[in-house]
Each structure stands twice: as structure tokens, then as C-alpha cells.
Write a protein that holds these residues in place. Structure first.
Motif, PDB file in Angstrom:
ATOM      1  N   MET A   1      38.329  50.611  42.197  1.00  0.00           N
ATOM      2  CA  MET A   1      38.410  51.657  43.195  1.00  0.00           C
ATOM      3  C   MET A   1      37.269  52.627  42.967  1.00  0.00           C
ATOM      4  SD  MET A   1      41.421  54.395  43.972  1.00  0.00           S
ATOM      5  CE  MET A   1      41.109  55.401  42.565  1.00  0.00           C
ATOM      6  N   TYR A   2      36.684  53.077  44.066  1.00  0.00           N
ATOM      7  CA  TYR A   2      35.624  54.066  44.017  1.00  0.00           C
ATOM      8  C   TYR A   2      36.091  55.290  44.785  1.00  0.00           C
ATOM      9  CZ  TYR A   2      32.976  50.015  42.602  1.00  0.00           C
ATOM     10  OH  TYR A   2      32.552  48.897  41.943  1.00  0.00           O
ATOM     11  N   ASN A   3      35.669  56.446  44.360  1.00  0.00           N
ATOM     12  CA  ASN A   3      36.112  57.682  44.997  1.00  0.00           C
ATOM     13  C   ASN A   3      34.935  58.641  45.072  1.00  0.00           C
ATOM     14  OD1 ASN A   3      37.712  59.606  46.148  1.00  0.00           O
ATOM     15  ND2 ASN A   3      38.855  60.118  44.313  1.00  0.00           N
ATOM     16  N   ILE A   4      33.899  58.257  45.822  1.00  0.00           N
ATOM     17  CA  ILE A   4      32.722  59.098  45.952  1.00  0.00           C
ATOM     18  C   ILE A   4      32.996  60.178  46.997  1.00  0.00           C
ATOM     19  CG2 ILE A   4      30.274  59.124  46.550  1.00  0.00           C
ATOM     20  CD1 ILE A   4      30.253  56.157  45.507  1.00  0.00           C
ATOM     21  N   THR A   5      33.195  59.798  48.250  1.00  0.00           N
ATOM     22  CA  THR A   5      33.577  60.740  49.293  1.00  0.00           C
ATOM     23  C   THR A   5      34.983  60.441  49.794  1.00  0.00           C
ATOM     24  OG1 THR A   5      32.518  59.346  50.960  1.00  0.00           O
ATOM     25  CG2 THR A   5      31.222  61.150  50.068  1.00  0.00           C
ATOM     26  N   GLU A   6      35.365  59.202  49.724  1.00  0.00           N
ATOM     27  CA  GLU A   6      36.726  58.776  50.045  1.00  0.00           C
ATOM     28  C   GLU A   6      37.007  57.504  49.255  1.00  0.00           C
ATOM     29  OE1 GLU A   6      36.686  56.167  53.970  1.00  0.00           O
ATOM     30  OE2 GLU A   6      35.833  58.152  54.304  1.00  0.00           O
ATOM     31  N   ARG A   7      38.246  57.174  49.084  1.00  0.00           N
ATOM     32  CA  ARG A   7      38.600  55.994  48.289  1.00  0.00           C
ATOM     33  C   ARG A   7      38.266  54.723  49.033  1.00  0.00           C
ATOM     34  NH1 ARG A   7      44.414  57.510  45.604  1.00  0.00           N
ATOM     35  NH2 ARG A   7      43.613  59.234  44.384  1.00  0.00           N
ATOM     36  N   TRP A   8      37.674  53.786  48.322  1.00  0.00           N
ATOM     37  CA  TRP A   8      37.421  52.464  48.857  1.00  0.00           C
ATOM     38  C   TRP A   8      37.413  51.477  47.708  1.00  0.00           C
ATOM     39  CZ3 TRP A   8      32.821  49.988  47.424  1.00  0.00           C
ATOM     40  CH2 TRP A   8      31.822  50.804  46.910  1.00  0.00           C
ATOM     41  N   TYR A   9      37.575  50.225  48.054  1.00  0.00           N
ATOM     42  CA  TYR A   9      37.716  49.160  47.066  1.00  0.00           C
ATOM     43  C   TYR A   9      36.772  48.016  47.391  1.00  0.00           C
ATOM     44  CZ  TYR A   9      42.135  51.557  46.254  1.00  0.00           C
ATOM     45  OH  TYR A   9      43.083  52.500  45.990  1.00  0.00           O
ATOM     46  N   THR A  10      36.545  47.183  46.423  1.00  0.00           N
ATOM     47  CA  THR A  10      35.854  45.921  46.631  1.00  0.00           C
ATOM     48  C   THR A  10      36.858  44.817  46.350  1.00  0.00           C
ATOM     49  OG1 THR A  10      33.752  46.851  45.914  1.00  0.00           O
ATOM     50  CG2 THR A  10      33.931  44.474  45.923  1.00  0.00           C
ATOM     51  N   VAL A  11      37.073  43.958  47.345  1.00  0.00           N
ATOM     52  CA  VAL A  11      37.985  42.833  47.200  1.00  0.00           C
ATOM     53  C   VAL A  11      37.137  41.617  46.867  1.00  0.00           C
ATOM     54  CG1 VAL A  11      39.701  41.423  48.368  1.00  0.00           C
ATOM     55  CG2 VAL A  11      39.535  43.861  48.897  1.00  0.00           C
ATOM     56  N   GLU A  12      37.480  40.943  45.787  1.00  0.00           N
ATOM     57  CA  GLU A  12      36.726  39.761  45.376  1.00  0.00           C
ATOM     58  C   GLU A  12      37.574  38.527  45.614  1.00  0.00           C
ATOM     59  OE1 GLU A  12      34.105  39.811  41.819  1.00  0.00           O
ATOM     60  OE2 GLU A  12      35.507  38.275  41.114  1.00  0.00           O
ATOM     61  N   ILE A  13      37.006  37.570  46.355  1.00  0.00           N
ATOM     62  CA  ILE A  13      37.719  36.325  46.627  1.00  0.00           C
ATOM     63  C   ILE A  13      36.851  35.141  46.187  1.00  0.00           C
ATOM     64  CG2 ILE A  13      39.034  37.271  48.561  1.00  0.00           C
ATOM     65  CD1 ILE A  13      37.099  35.729  50.406  1.00  0.00           C
ATOM     66  N   THR A  14      37.487  34.026  45.957  1.00  0.00           N
ATOM     67  CA  THR A  14      36.790  32.782  45.668  1.00  0.00           C
ATOM     68  C   THR A  14      37.108  31.811  46.794  1.00  0.00           C
ATOM     69  OG1 THR A  14      37.008  33.177  43.300  1.00  0.00           O
ATOM     70  CG2 THR A  14      36.453  30.942  43.982  1.00  0.00           C
ATOM     71  N   THR A  15      36.066  31.286  47.433  1.00  0.00           N
ATOM     72  CA  THR A  15      36.251  30.388  48.567  1.00  0.00           C
ATOM     73  C   THR A  15      36.593  28.984  48.088  1.00  0.00           C
ATOM     74  OG1 THR A  15      33.939  29.705  48.654  1.00  0.00           O
ATOM     75  CG2 THR A  15      34.528  31.708  49.875  1.00  0.00           C
ATOM     76  N   GLU A  16      36.930  28.124  49.035  1.00  0.00           N
ATOM     77  CA  GLU A  16      37.222  26.733  48.703  1.00  0.00           C
ATOM     78  C   GLU A  16      35.999  26.038  48.118  1.00  0.00           C
ATOM     79  OE1 GLU A  16      38.839  24.668  52.038  1.00  0.00           O
ATOM     80  OE2 GLU A  16      40.685  25.848  52.037  1.00  0.00           O
ATOM     81  N   ALA A  17      34.810  26.530  48.460  1.00  0.00           N
ATOM     82  CA  ALA A  17      33.558  25.959  47.937  1.00  0.00           C
ATOM     83  C   ALA A  17      33.207  26.562  46.575  1.00  0.00           C
ATOM     84  CB  ALA A  17      32.426  26.202  48.919  1.00  0.00           C
ATOM     85  N   ASN A  18      34.151  27.294  45.992  1.00  0.00           N
ATOM     86  CA  ASN A  18      34.007  27.907  44.673  1.00  0.00           C
ATOM     87  C   ASN A  18      32.916  28.979  44.625  1.00  0.00           C
ATOM     88  OD1 ASN A  18      35.149  28.128  42.140  1.00  0.00           O
ATOM     89  ND2 ASN A  18      33.605  26.834  41.194  1.00  0.00           N
TER      90      ASN A  18
END
Length: 45
Positions: free
Chosen positions: A1-18
Motif C-alpha cells: 500500500m502506498y499513501n502519498i496523496t491517497e491510498r493505492w495498491y499494486t496488485v500482482e498477478i501471474t498469468t497462465e503464460a507464467n
């Protein structure tokens, strides 16, 4: 989570192609809107 001016996140996913992909939480919110596909097509035109 980042909270510079407002809270936001980075979602990390792994695709079927790895492949690991990181998605900004603000973009993920936009992707969930019903008109997302139409909006993306309009931007590409």
C-alpha cells in the motif's frame, strides 16, 4: 500500500503464460466498470 496523496495498491498477478503483471489499484477499479471495453475501444480509435 502506498499513501502519498491517497491510498493505492499494486496488485500482482501471474498469468497462465507464467508472466508476472502488476496492476495499479486505480486502473483495476476502472477495469471493473461495465463500459470499460467500450471506453478502451474509443480511446484506440
Amino acid at each position: 500500500m502506498y499513501n502519498i496523496t491517497e491510498r493505492w495498491y499494486t496488485v500482482e498477478i501471474t498469468t497462465e503464460a507464467n508472466q508476472t503483471v502488476r496492476i495499479h489499484s486505480g486502473y483495476l477499479i476502472e477495469m471493473q466498470k461495465p463500459n470499460f471495453i467500450a471506453d478502451m475501444k474509443a480511446q484506440m480509435a
